[in-house]
Scaffold this active site. Sequence first.
Site, PDB file in Angstrom:
ATOM      1  N   ASP A   1       0.849  -1.210   0.000  1.00 21.35           N
ATOM      2  CA  ASP A   1       0.000   0.000   0.000  1.00 21.35           C
ATOM      3  C   ASP A   1       0.872   1.243   0.000  1.00 21.35           C
ATOM      4  OD1 ASP A   1      -2.441   1.482   2.283  1.00 21.35           O
ATOM      5  OD2 ASP A   1      -2.347   1.488   0.084  1.00 21.35           O
TER       6      ASP A   1
ATOM      7  N   LYS B   1       2.580   2.815  -6.282  1.00 21.51           N
ATOM      8  CA  LYS B   1       2.222   1.815  -7.313  1.00 21.51           C
ATOM      9  C   LYS B   1       3.436   1.353  -8.118  1.00 21.51           C
ATOM     10  CE  LYS B   1       0.163   5.599 -10.109  1.00 21.51           C
ATOM     11  NZ  LYS B   1       1.383   6.173 -10.526  1.00 21.51           N
TER      12      LYS B   1
ATOM     13  N   ASP C   1      -3.272  -3.073  -2.266  1.00 23.66           N
ATOM     14  CA  ASP C   1      -4.308  -2.048  -2.347  1.00 23.66           C
ATOM     15  C   ASP C   1      -4.169  -1.274  -3.670  1.00 23.66           C
ATOM     16  OD1 ASP C   1      -5.217   0.966  -0.514  1.00 23.66           O
ATOM     17  OD2 ASP C   1      -6.483  -0.500  -1.533  1.00 23.66           O
ATOM     18  N   ASN C   2      -5.252  -0.626  -4.092  1.00 23.07           N
ATOM     19  CA  ASN C   2      -5.230   0.341  -5.197  1.00 23.07           C
ATOM     20  C   ASN C   2      -4.904  -0.258  -6.561  1.00 23.07           C
ATOM     21  OD1 ASN C   2      -3.613   2.038  -2.682  1.00 23.07           O
ATOM     22  ND2 ASN C   2      -5.668   2.643  -3.362  1.00 23.07           N
TER      23      ASN C   2
ATOM     24  N   GLU D   1     -11.393   4.252  -1.025  1.00 21.89           N
ATOM     25  CA  GLU D   1     -11.768   4.689   0.319  1.00 21.89           C
ATOM     26  C   GLU D   1     -12.644   5.956   0.321  1.00 21.89           C
ATOM     27  OE1 GLU D   1      -8.708   3.840  -0.588  1.00 21.89           O
ATOM     28  OE2 GLU D   1      -7.246   5.402  -0.231  1.00 21.89           O
TER      29      GLU D   1
END
Length: 214
Positions: free
Chosen positions: A141, A144, A169-170, A199
């Site tokens: 997290d 990227k 995540d993401n 979120e």
Amino acid sequence: TGLSRPQRILKAVQKNATKGNPESVIAAIDHYCRHSEWAMNVGDEKGLILDSVVTEVNPSTALELGTYCGYSTVRIARLLSPGTKLITLEFNPDYAAIARQIIAYAGLQDKVILVEGPSGDLIPKMKQQHGIKSFDFVFLDHWKDRYVPDTKLLEECGLLRKGSVLLADNVICPGTPEYLKYVRNDPRYESRYFKSNLEYTKVEDGLEKSVFLG
Ligand SMILES: Cc1cc(C(=O)N2CCN(C)CC2)sc1-c1cc(O)c2nc[nH]c(=O)c2c1
Ligand SMILES: [Mg+2]
């Protein structure tokens, strides 16, 4: 120029949560970031998926890449069995300083080792610095563009074993297309996408769970 966003999040925790109560710290951050100002915590919706994977894995050793204010650190650490440690890496010293205070406010400082610095430099030191043989669970997290290089680094450093679980995540927003290609095409990984939302928003995002097959 006043308080930073992480400082405002800490103030909301100190005002609205109960010391030593991780659930109240999580609720205070979610309430603040939903009703006052958005922040890049994994949040309550993806947080439930994170909780279920951590509970399923019940890791003896866990690693988090990207602490920010410590929201997911608290989510993970509150579920760990006694004697288990979560190592969390944060590049930004200002974020790390706030995270330490939020983790302590939740009463979880004895279950968390927060290390400041670039993940690419710190991952190769995990064995020697923290006596880690391998990680049962890794939460990605941070940034990227580091998901693929850091996953490869974990492999090369022998920090993944048969059954190690990576949760990222993401993978949709902001998006990690290279990482999705990597874990979905490599036969050494068994991957599954958990569809959710970014979120505190209605924008699609999700978590990718990848089991290392060794
Ligand atoms: C900074 C940012 C902006 C996003 C977005 O699309 N936005 C539109 C909608 N509005 C409301 C918010 C802003 S998404 C996102 C983000 C979210 C995470 O969970 C992250 N996790 C780790 N590391 C990151 O850099 C990270 C960035
Ligand atoms: Mg995130």
